[in-house]
Structure formats: C-alpha cells, structure tokens
Design an enzyme around this catalytic site. Sequence first.
Site, PDB file in Angstrom:
ATOM      1  N   LYS A 184       0.804  -1.232   0.000  1.00  0.00           N
ATOM      2  CA  LYS A 184       0.000   0.000   0.000  1.00  0.00           C
ATOM      3  C   LYS A 184       0.837   1.283   0.000  1.00  0.00           C
ATOM      4  O   LYS A 184       0.416   2.305  -0.534  1.00  0.00           O
ATOM      5  CB  LYS A 184      -0.948   0.003   1.200  1.00  0.00           C
ATOM      6  CG  LYS A 184      -2.092  -0.974   1.031  1.00  0.00           C
ATOM      7  CD  LYS A 184      -3.032  -0.975   2.207  1.00  0.00           C
ATOM      8  CE  LYS A 184      -4.117  -2.016   1.949  1.00  0.00           C
ATOM      9  NZ  LYS A 184      -5.063  -2.141   3.038  1.00  0.00           N
ATOM     10  N   ASP A 199      -9.704   2.876   1.926  1.00  0.00           N
ATOM     11  CA  ASP A 199      -9.639   2.242   3.248  1.00  0.00           C
ATOM     12  C   ASP A 199     -10.133   3.192   4.331  1.00  0.00           C
ATOM     13  O   ASP A 199     -10.761   2.766   5.296  1.00  0.00           O
ATOM     14  CB  ASP A 199      -8.193   1.875   3.596  1.00  0.00           C
ATOM     15  CG  ASP A 199      -7.778   0.527   3.032  1.00  0.00           C
ATOM     16  OD1 ASP A 199      -8.665  -0.257   2.655  1.00  0.00           O
ATOM     17  OD2 ASP A 199      -6.559   0.269   2.986  1.00  0.00           O
TER      18      ASP A 199
HETATM   19  P1  ATR Z   1      -0.830  -3.176   5.334  1.00  0.00           P
HETATM   20  O1  ATR Z   1      -0.412  -2.335   4.192  1.00  0.00           O
HETATM   21  O2  ATR Z   1      -1.988  -4.058   4.979  1.00  0.00           O
HETATM   22  O3  ATR Z   1      -1.081  -2.422   6.584  1.00  0.00           O
HETATM   23  P2  ATR Z   1       1.880  -3.766   6.085  1.00  0.00           P
HETATM   24  O4  ATR Z   1       2.238  -2.390   5.642  1.00  0.00           O
HETATM   25  O5  ATR Z   1       2.747  -4.909   5.661  1.00  0.00           O
HETATM   26  O6  ATR Z   1       0.418  -4.146   5.576  1.00  0.00           O
HETATM   27  O7  ATR Z   1       1.714  -3.761   7.676  1.00  0.00           O
HETATM   28  C1  ATR Z   1       1.499  -4.899   8.416  1.00  0.00           C
HETATM   29  C2  ATR Z   1       1.425  -4.554   9.911  1.00  0.00           C
HETATM   30  O8  ATR Z   1       1.269  -5.795  10.622  1.00  0.00           O
HETATM   31  C3  ATR Z   1       2.666  -3.884  10.465  1.00  0.00           C
HETATM   32  O9  ATR Z   1       2.308  -3.022  11.512  1.00  0.00           O
HETATM   33  C4  ATR Z   1       3.457  -5.082  11.009  1.00  0.00           C
HETATM   34  O10 ATR Z   1       4.349  -4.766  12.049  1.00  0.00           O
HETATM   35  P3  ATR Z   1       5.891  -4.317  11.750  1.00  0.00           P
HETATM   36  O11 ATR Z   1       5.845  -2.854  11.447  1.00  0.00           O
HETATM   37  O12 ATR Z   1       6.620  -4.655  12.982  1.00  0.00           O
HETATM   38  O13 ATR Z   1       6.327  -5.142  10.558  1.00  0.00           O
HETATM   39  C5  ATR Z   1       2.337  -5.905  11.570  1.00  0.00           C
HETATM   40  N1  ATR Z   1       2.716  -7.300  11.727  1.00  0.00           N
HETATM   41  C6  ATR Z   1       2.892  -8.217  10.745  1.00  0.00           C
HETATM   42  N2  ATR Z   1       3.234  -9.418  11.267  1.00  0.00           N
HETATM   43  C7  ATR Z   1       3.275  -9.247  12.626  1.00  0.00           C
HETATM   44  C8  ATR Z   1       3.547 -10.118  13.728  1.00  0.00           C
HETATM   45  N3  ATR Z   1       3.851 -11.406  13.544  1.00  0.00           N
HETATM   46  N4  ATR Z   1       3.463  -9.598  14.974  1.00  0.00           N
HETATM   47  C9  ATR Z   1       3.142  -8.309  15.177  1.00  0.00           C
HETATM   48  N5  ATR Z   1       2.887  -7.430  14.175  1.00  0.00           N
HETATM   49  C10 ATR Z   1       2.943  -7.889  12.923  1.00  0.00           C
END
Ligand code: ATR
Length: 277
Positions: free
Chosen positions: A64, A100
């Site tokens: 995104k 969104d």
């Molecule tokens: P989107 O665009 O759909 O929001 P993204 O930009 O990849 O997707 O963001 C995913 C979110 O989920 C992030 O806040 C990520 O945390 P990080 O900034 O630490 O990467 C969070 N996230 C993904 N996997 C996670 C996990 N196993 N535990 C905690 N947070 C997680």
Amino acid sequence: MKKYCVIGYPVSHSLSPKLFNAAFKKKRIFAKYELAEVAPRDFGKFMRNFAVNFAGANVTIPYKEKVIKYLDEVSDEARKIGAVNVIVNGGGKLIGHNTDVYGAISALKTGAKILKGKNVVVLGAGGAARAVVYGLKKAGAHILILNRTLAHAKKLALDFKCEFDGLQNFAINKCDILINTTSVGMWEEKVKGQRSKVKSLYKNATPLPDLKKQLAATQKLPIVMDIIYRPRMTKFLRDAKSAGCKIITGDKMFLAQAEKSFRLWTATPISLKILPR
Ligand code: ATR
C-alpha cells in the site's frame, strides 16, 4: 474485456475476485477481476507493465505504501495518508486512491457513534494503519499507536501527531476503542513455492496474547474492531467478545472500501452487504 486485480503477497486469502466478479456480473459490466500474487522481487516489473494489462486494481499487504512511486498521480487524501489501496488506469495514466479510510470509519461508526475525544489504541503501523489513523484523527480521536517495530510506530505517530509505544506495552486502561490493523490472525493459504502458514496457525494467532486477561481485570470494556475479514471471527475478536466487548468485524470495512473502489473504476454505485462464500 477490462481486467482488474488485487495485488498483494500473500493474497490467496482475498475474497476480492469473487466479490468483484459477482459485482461486474450484477451490473452487466464486461470485466474480469483476478488475484495478482506478486513476490517482492517481481513487484517493480509488475507495476511497470501494469498500465498495459489492467484497467484498475486493489492494493493490499505489503504494497500500500510501496506502490505510490509507480503511479502518475495520487488523490489528495491518499497523499495525506501516504498509502494507496485502489489504482485507476485512466487511459494509461495511473491514479492512486485510498478507500480504506472511508471503509474504516464507516465500519467503526456501526459500533461507535462518537469518535471525537475517544481514546483509541491502534495496533499496527502499516499502510492500513495509516488510513485508520488519518480517519480517526480527522474525527477528533486521541490515538495511541502500538507496533511490533517501534521505528514504524514512531514514524506514523510523528506524521499524524499521535502517541506511540511497542506492541508488548499494551495496557487496557484508558482505551475506549481498540483496533487491530496488523495481519496477525489472518488466514494465509499457500504462497507460491512455499508452504506458508498452516491454516491451523492463524486460528490462535492474535496481536495481543494477554487481551483476555486484561479485559477480565478492567471495569470499562472497549469497543473492539479487527480489519481482518478472513476469518471473520479472529482470535482477537473472539477474546474480546467472550469478555463482553462490543465487536466490529472486518467484513464491514472490506465491503465499504470495495463499494468505493467499484465506483471509482466504473462510475457505477453498488451496494455490497455480505461477503461472498
Ligand atoms: P498493510 O499495508 O496491509 O497495513 P503492512 O504495511 O505490511 O500491511 O503492515 C502490516 C502490519 O502488521 C505492520 O504493523 C506489522 O508490524 P511491523 O511494522 O513490525 O512489521 C504488523 N505485523 C505483521 N506481522 C506481525 C507479527 N507477527 N506480529 C506483530 N505485528 C505484525
């Protein structure tokens, strides 16, 4: 025939193809919508060829924010948010939008009538979180962003003048509304070439393992929303519901943002009320 897609990785869980193909059929629009599971190493190439292949797209995890540099124009709102979840191909010119924010705020309002002055805890700091935080800020809420990676939370908090902390420091006190925007708990099927998360894993995955315990110890229960729509009842929402919280499921946001996406591509209004099976 016009072609549309949802770009993500992983993206096989997405219900967008079923939803939009049914919508095109209903409105007698000659178009097809497909999944575009694009690995990060292929993303640049995919986007450079996008305009000749597709009339539009949805963009999801993890692109995104990354998609913006491949677009010719970005709507005012999407620019302020810093994330795009819809692309419109206007005669070869790619324009990015963010639906969104509309989806998130309409969903929230089905459960929380007043947002002004409320203490909202947002879990996650990715592209979806940016839209949620932007909408909440505009509505006058006080926001605390909690994220696994503190640097990401800090950046988002600075951009929108919010508070931030690590995900592990979640505390239920002073929380009127709690929203999960992380992908934790999302149903992930197989990612090409890789036997990714096993189905059973998502069932018990939650961004806040001690939520139940904290809810049991508090007087005032928050309204709890998840933006994950598959599964509809995530572990996060199950924990909140069993403690007596009012919950808002992710299908509400998904359907509301989809209505707006459809309108941007086709100039045709549509009402989408239930998830496809
Ligand atoms: P989107 O665009 O759909 O929001 P993204 O930009 O990849 O997707 O963001 C995913 C979110 O989920 C992030 O806040 C990520 O945390 P990080 O900034 O630490 O990467 C969070 N996230 C993904 N996997 C996670 C996990 N196993 N535990 C905690 N947070 C997680």
